[in-house]
Write a protein that holds these residues in place. Structure first.
Motif, mmCIF file in Angstrom:
data_model
loop_
_atom_site.group_PDB
_atom_site.id
_atom_site.type_symbol
_atom_site.label_atom_id
_atom_site.label_comp_id
_atom_site.label_asym_id
_atom_site.label_seq_id
_atom_site.Cartn_x
_atom_site.Cartn_y
_atom_site.Cartn_z
ATOM 1 N N MET A 1 0.843 -1.196 0.000
ATOM 2 C CA MET A 1 0.000 0.000 0.000
ATOM 3 C C MET A 1 0.881 1.250 0.000
ATOM 4 O O MET A 1 1.879 1.325 0.708
ATOM 5 C CB MET A 1 -0.906 0.004 1.233
ATOM 6 C CG MET A 1 -1.842 1.202 1.301
ATOM 7 S SD MET A 1 -2.925 1.106 2.736
ATOM 8 C CE MET A 1 -3.783 2.654 2.573
ATOM 9 N N ALA A 2 0.526 2.228 -0.816
ATOM 10 C CA ALA A 2 1.325 3.447 -0.922
ATOM 11 C C ALA A 2 1.304 4.220 0.387
ATOM 12 O O ALA A 2 0.283 4.315 1.065
ATOM 13 C CB ALA A 2 0.792 4.318 -2.051
ATOM 14 N N LYS A 3 2.450 4.752 0.746
ATOM 15 C CA LYS A 3 2.579 5.532 1.975
ATOM 16 C C LYS A 3 2.928 6.979 1.623
ATOM 17 O O LYS A 3 3.488 7.262 0.566
ATOM 18 C CB LYS A 3 3.673 4.933 2.867
ATOM 19 C CG LYS A 3 3.435 3.491 3.272
ATOM 20 C CD LYS A 3 4.501 2.981 4.211
ATOM 21 C CE LYS A 3 5.864 2.875 3.533
ATOM 22 N NZ LYS A 3 5.889 1.883 2.448
ATOM 23 N N LYS A 4 2.603 7.875 2.548
ATOM 24 C CA LYS A 4 2.991 9.283 2.426
ATOM 25 C C LYS A 4 3.994 9.564 3.540
ATOM 26 O O LYS A 4 3.646 9.516 4.723
ATOM 27 C CB LYS A 4 1.772 10.198 2.536
ATOM 28 C CG LYS A 4 0.736 9.962 1.435
ATOM 29 C CD LYS A 4 -0.528 10.785 1.654
ATOM 30 C CE LYS A 4 -0.320 12.242 1.324
ATOM 31 N NZ LYS A 4 -1.593 13.015 1.407
ATOM 32 N N PHE A 43 -0.437 12.306 6.201
ATOM 33 C CA PHE A 43 0.809 11.591 5.944
ATOM 34 C C PHE A 43 0.958 10.428 6.926
ATOM 35 O O PHE A 43 0.640 10.542 8.113
ATOM 36 C CB PHE A 43 2.000 12.539 6.060
ATOM 37 C CG PHE A 43 2.369 13.193 4.752
ATOM 38 C CD1 PHE A 43 3.593 12.939 4.156
ATOM 39 C CD2 PHE A 43 1.483 14.038 4.109
ATOM 40 C CE1 PHE A 43 3.937 13.527 2.942
ATOM 41 C CE2 PHE A 43 1.814 14.637 2.903
ATOM 42 C CZ PHE A 43 3.042 14.379 2.307
ATOM 43 N N THR A 44 1.459 9.313 6.422
ATOM 44 C CA THR A 44 1.644 8.113 7.235
ATOM 45 C C THR A 44 2.772 8.296 8.238
ATOM 46 O O THR A 44 2.659 7.918 9.407
ATOM 47 C CB THR A 44 1.974 6.909 6.325
ATOM 48 O OG1 THR A 44 1.079 6.886 5.221
ATOM 49 C CG2 THR A 44 1.886 5.605 7.104
ATOM 50 N N GLN A 45 3.889 8.851 7.757
ATOM 51 C CA GLN A 45 5.058 9.060 8.614
ATOM 52 C C GLN A 45 5.564 10.488 8.428
ATOM 53 O O GLN A 45 5.726 10.941 7.292
ATOM 54 C CB GLN A 45 6.190 8.092 8.250
ATOM 55 C CG GLN A 45 5.839 6.628 8.356
ATOM 56 C CD GLN A 45 6.970 5.751 7.832
ATOM 57 O OE1 GLN A 45 8.145 6.131 7.857
ATOM 58 N NE2 GLN A 45 6.613 4.569 7.343
ATOM 59 N N VAL A 46 5.806 11.171 9.535
ATOM 60 C CA VAL A 46 6.402 12.505 9.489
ATOM 61 C C VAL A 46 7.549 12.533 10.495
ATOM 62 O O VAL A 46 7.334 12.432 11.704
ATOM 63 C CB VAL A 46 5.383 13.612 9.826
ATOM 64 C CG1 VAL A 46 6.071 14.979 9.802
ATOM 65 C CG2 VAL A 46 4.213 13.590 8.853
ATOM 66 N N ALA A 68 12.036 3.972 0.431
ATOM 67 C CA ALA A 68 10.751 4.242 -0.221
ATOM 68 C C ALA A 68 10.443 3.213 -1.300
ATOM 69 O O ALA A 68 11.343 2.626 -1.909
ATOM 70 C CB ALA A 68 10.769 5.639 -0.826
ATOM 71 N N GLU A 69 9.143 3.021 -1.539
ATOM 72 C CA GLU A 69 8.689 2.140 -2.612
ATOM 73 C C GLU A 69 8.107 2.971 -3.754
ATOM 74 O O GLU A 69 7.882 4.176 -3.621
ATOM 75 C CB GLU A 69 7.656 1.155 -2.066
ATOM 76 C CG GLU A 69 8.231 0.236 -0.998
ATOM 77 C CD GLU A 69 7.205 -0.745 -0.457
ATOM 78 O OE1 GLU A 69 6.046 -0.724 -0.941
ATOM 79 O OE2 GLU A 69 7.551 -1.519 0.446
ATOM 80 N N LYS A 70 7.824 2.293 -4.865
ATOM 81 C CA LYS A 70 7.465 2.976 -6.109
ATOM 82 C C LYS A 70 6.292 3.936 -5.955
ATOM 83 O O LYS A 70 6.317 5.058 -6.463
ATOM 84 C CB LYS A 70 7.155 1.939 -7.188
ATOM 85 C CG LYS A 70 6.745 2.544 -8.522
ATOM 86 C CD LYS A 70 6.456 1.459 -9.546
ATOM 87 C CE LYS A 70 5.998 2.076 -10.862
ATOM 88 N NZ LYS A 70 5.691 1.037 -11.880
ATOM 89 N N ASP A 71 5.227 3.517 -5.261
ATOM 90 C CA ASP A 71 4.010 4.331 -5.195
ATOM 91 C C ASP A 71 3.982 5.285 -4.003
ATOM 92 O O ASP A 71 2.994 6.003 -3.807
ATOM 93 C CB ASP A 71 2.780 3.423 -5.146
ATOM 94 C CG ASP A 71 2.600 2.645 -6.440
ATOM 95 O OD1 ASP A 71 2.980 3.184 -7.500
ATOM 96 O OD2 ASP A 71 2.102 1.507 -6.387
ATOM 97 N N ASP A 72 5.034 5.289 -3.200
ATOM 98 C CA ASP A 72 5.068 6.183 -2.046
ATOM 99 C C ASP A 72 5.189 7.643 -2.493
ATOM 100 O O ASP A 72 5.806 7.951 -3.523
ATOM 101 C CB ASP A 72 6.257 5.849 -1.138
ATOM 102 C CG ASP A 72 6.070 4.531 -0.409
ATOM 103 O OD1 ASP A 72 4.928 4.036 -0.381
ATOM 104 O OD2 ASP A 72 7.068 3.996 0.120
ATOM 105 N N LEU A 73 4.608 8.519 -1.698
ATOM 106 C CA LEU A 73 4.805 9.956 -1.882
ATOM 107 C C LEU A 73 5.807 10.422 -0.838
ATOM 108 O O LEU A 73 5.574 10.289 0.367
ATOM 109 C CB LEU A 73 3.486 10.717 -1.714
ATOM 110 C CG LEU A 73 3.593 12.246 -1.590
ATOM 111 C CD1 LEU A 73 4.257 12.852 -2.817
ATOM 112 C CD2 LEU A 73 2.219 12.871 -1.366
#
Length: 679
Positions: A1-4, A43-46, A68-73
């Protein structure tokens, strides 16, 4: 799952000789607040990093991009000092960075580029709220060459946002805890005001556009920038809160004009308060917040006006050192551009020059006012008839006088920007080109001559394209003009030429033999009104039996361009080696012919002194004549000036730039003219 995922770095404390930056830690806290809010950034992680040393900062940056992974922001935010070395590389200062060793102890922009480039994530946002140069005193020299942020930090899938240009300082507003750029980034998200299209989403471009507009309302000299590595690439950064107060704020911003709300706007907003269910107290607070930056700017303008007036009162003309101090004050302290204060400076210097006028000049000014009032009573049709008659005389005089043309050799110049240091630096390169032209000389007496250059008939595009730097709507629409052949003065009228003609018999008004502030035989005459120039032409015509006059605005621009289509007749840019502008030459006029000619062999068409034209002022070129004739069909008494001057910034010296003044205004030491006659 994409993360921010966000990494927020703030540096407020530094090593030796680098001043603290108190707003940086507050910037990080504010960004953390909006990014972690599940209804806004979500955002998931700050991760926060406050006052790190260079090693800790590099490790944090490496981990951000490595994991980071491909779909992460990914979002990287830095608030602190930015520095550049002699090779124009960008460095972000850390807690252990000192001025004398910053290349070893700061984080190189190339390091960030390398980590970002090797990252799997295809959505990356880098926000730099930093000064790039010129931010430090005591021996720190501002670099005039810009940092190419895109080369150092840009690549596919990335967006870079910067708070200011490469040679600019970022600001904190007086009484504010956040830096200016971050303040409006946070405000745009937190209030939803950055949601320009009201779709409930805030994209990167919307956020930057909102912050830039707000910043420049307070500090017009700051130029926040955004670099998108794909055309139209736009990342969804946050969601806008559903808030009627946001809608009301947007309405207030929409209705605000020059920092004020007109009565009709207030009536509309009063009704909107009821519709949106907003109390008067809340609405008034929103209006206060929206109007505050505009009003602060007005205060800054008033402050500059006060200090400029004090300096002029103590010393006029201002010396080079004072001009430098005033420029630093308006740019670095008040955040004002040259064009913001040009009218203020002109008003004050004009008043001072008027105080220095001799009694005879005051009498002349009164006479000019009388003539001005008479001129305003003339019907435009009468002036058109006079002009047509004059042009008809010019055509018949060719055979009558049989001008004896001689050939002259001259040099023109072409300027271009050449890339150096792997494309990071662009330096001007000037090429000089030999040319020749035809001219005749007019003997004024006492060994003084007037050189008149032959300008061939031709067609050109008059006006400025909208993408030309410095463009405004008065220079449009561009339109084709065909100009008959004529002769034009090789130089602006000099002071020795003026004295000779001013001593000739009076036609309509008296002429002051020494009107100029800067004295010198070969300096251009200045301090002359449009009426003065008309009297000069009348006396010269009577002496020579030729029909001398001021050029039409179209004739002037055709002659100035010399067949070119670029912003200046020597290229797309400008250099002090080619013209006198922006007080480059000790804040005064230079002798005519000091700089290379344009392609037609005319000198000083760019800078040195403004030149009066025959035309009345029109706000734009709609319905302008296409035959090069004088444009008179209105009743105002403002006359056109072209060419810029020694005092004016470069963009106002472009071939297409237009200015005006009242026909009776002498323009202090800025206004001059050159003459022409028909073929």
């Amino acid at each position: 799952m994409a993360k921010k995922i966000a990494l927020l770095i703030g540096v407020s404390e530094y090593g030796e000789s680098i001043p603290p930056l108190l707003s940086s830690l507050h910037d990080v806290e504010a960004m953390e607040r909006v990014l972690k809010n599940p209804n806004l950034g979500n955002f998931t992680q700050v991760k926060k990093l406050l006052n790190p040393n260079s090693e800790a900062m590099r490790i944090a940056i490496l981990n951000l991009f490595k994991n980071a992974e491909k779909d992460d922001l990914l979002l990287f935010f830095f608030s602190g000092h930015g520095m550049i070395n002699d090779d124009n590389h960008l460095y972000l200062a850390t807690r252990n960075t000192a001025k004398d060793n910053f290349e070893a102890t700061a984080v190189d922009g190339n390091f960030i580029q390398a980590q970002s480039k090797n990252c799997y994530s295809k959505r990356q946002v880098l926000i730099l709220d930093a000064c790039y140069s010129g931010a430090f005193a005591n021996g720190w020299h501002t670099k005039s060459i810009g940092v190419d942020i895109k080369k150092q930090l840009g690549a596919e899938g990335r967006v870079v946002m910067t708070s200011s240009g490469a040679t600019q300082t970022s600001f904190t507003q007086e009484g504010a805890t956040l830096s200016l750029y971050t303040q409006y980034l946070v405000e745009g998200i937190e209030t939803g005001a950055a949601d320009n299209d009201s779709d409930g989403k805030i994209h990167i471009q919307e956020l930057h556009a909102y912050a830039k507009t707000k910043v420049q309302a307070v500090k017009p000299n700051m130029k926040p920038d955004i670099i998108l590595d794909k055309e139209g690439y736009n990342i969804l950064l946050a969601y806008a809160p559903k808030n009627p107060e946001v809608k009301y704020r947007k309405l207030v911003e929409q209705y605000t004009q020059n920092g004020e709300l007109k009565k009709v706007a207030i009536l509309v907003l009063t009704e909107k308060r009821k519709t949106l269910g907003i109390t008067n107290a809340v609405a008034e607070e929103i209006e206060k917040e929206v109007l505050q930056p505009f009003r602060r700017r007005l205060v800054n303008l008033q402050s500059y006006k006060q200090y400029f007036a004090e300096e002029v009162e103590q010393q006029y003309p201002l010396n080079e050192q004072t001009l430098k101090i005033l420029k630093d004050y308006r740019q670095d302290v008040l955040g004002l551009r040259d064009e913001d204060v040009a009218s203020i400076e002109l008003e004050i210097t004009s008043s001072k020059k008027a105080e220095l006028l001799q009694p005879q000049q005051k009498q002349q000014a009164a006479k000019q006012l009388e003539l001005q009032q008479e001129a305003e009573a003339l019907q435009p049709q009468q002036e058109q008839q006079i002009t047509k008659k004059l042009r008809s005389q010019e055509k018949t005089e060719k055979n009558k006088f049989g001008y004896k043309l001689k050939t002259f050799e001259f040099q023109t110049a072409e300027i271009s920007l050449k890339s150096q240091l792997l494309g990071l630096v662009r330096k001007p390169e000037i090429k000089y080109i030999p040319k020749s032209g035809k001219y005749f000389t007019e003997d004024l007496g006492n060994g003084i001559f007037l050189e008149m250059v032959h300008i061939l008939e031709g067609t050109f595009i008059m006006g400025s394209p909208e993408n030309e730097e410095g463009y405004n709507k008065s220079q449009s629409p561009q339109h084709e003009v065909t100009v008959p052949a004529f002769f034009m003065g090789k130089y602006p009228i000099t002071q020795k030429q003026w004295r000779i003609v001013a001593a000739l018999p009076k036609i309509n008004i008296n002429l002051e033999p020494e009107p100029s502030y800067f004295q010198g035989d070969n300096l251009p005459v200045e301090g002359v009104s449009w009426y003065d120039t008309k009297e000069f032409c009348a006396r010269l015509s009577q002496k020579t039996n030729k029909a001398y006059r001021l050029p039409s605005e179209a004739e002037w621009e055709y002659a100035c361009r010399g067949g070119t289509t670029t912003a200046f007749y020597f290229g797309k840019t400008i250099s002090p080696e080619l013209a006198n502008y922006d007080s480059q030459y000790q804040g005064k006029t230079t002798e005519v012919g000091k700089f290379p000619a344009n392609p037609f062999g005319l000198h000083d068409m760019c800078g040195n002194v403004w030149e009066w034209c025959e035309d009345r002022w029109h706000e734009d070129y709609i319905n302008a004549p296409g035959d090069g004739s004088v444009w008179l069909n209105n009743s105002n008494n403002r006359r056109v000036l072209r060419g810029g001057s020694w005092f004016i910034p470069s963009e106002n010296c472009r071939s297409s730039f237009r200015f005006y003044a009242d026909a009776g205004f002498v323009g202090c030491n800025l206004f001059s003219f050159r003459v022409m006659c028909g073929e």
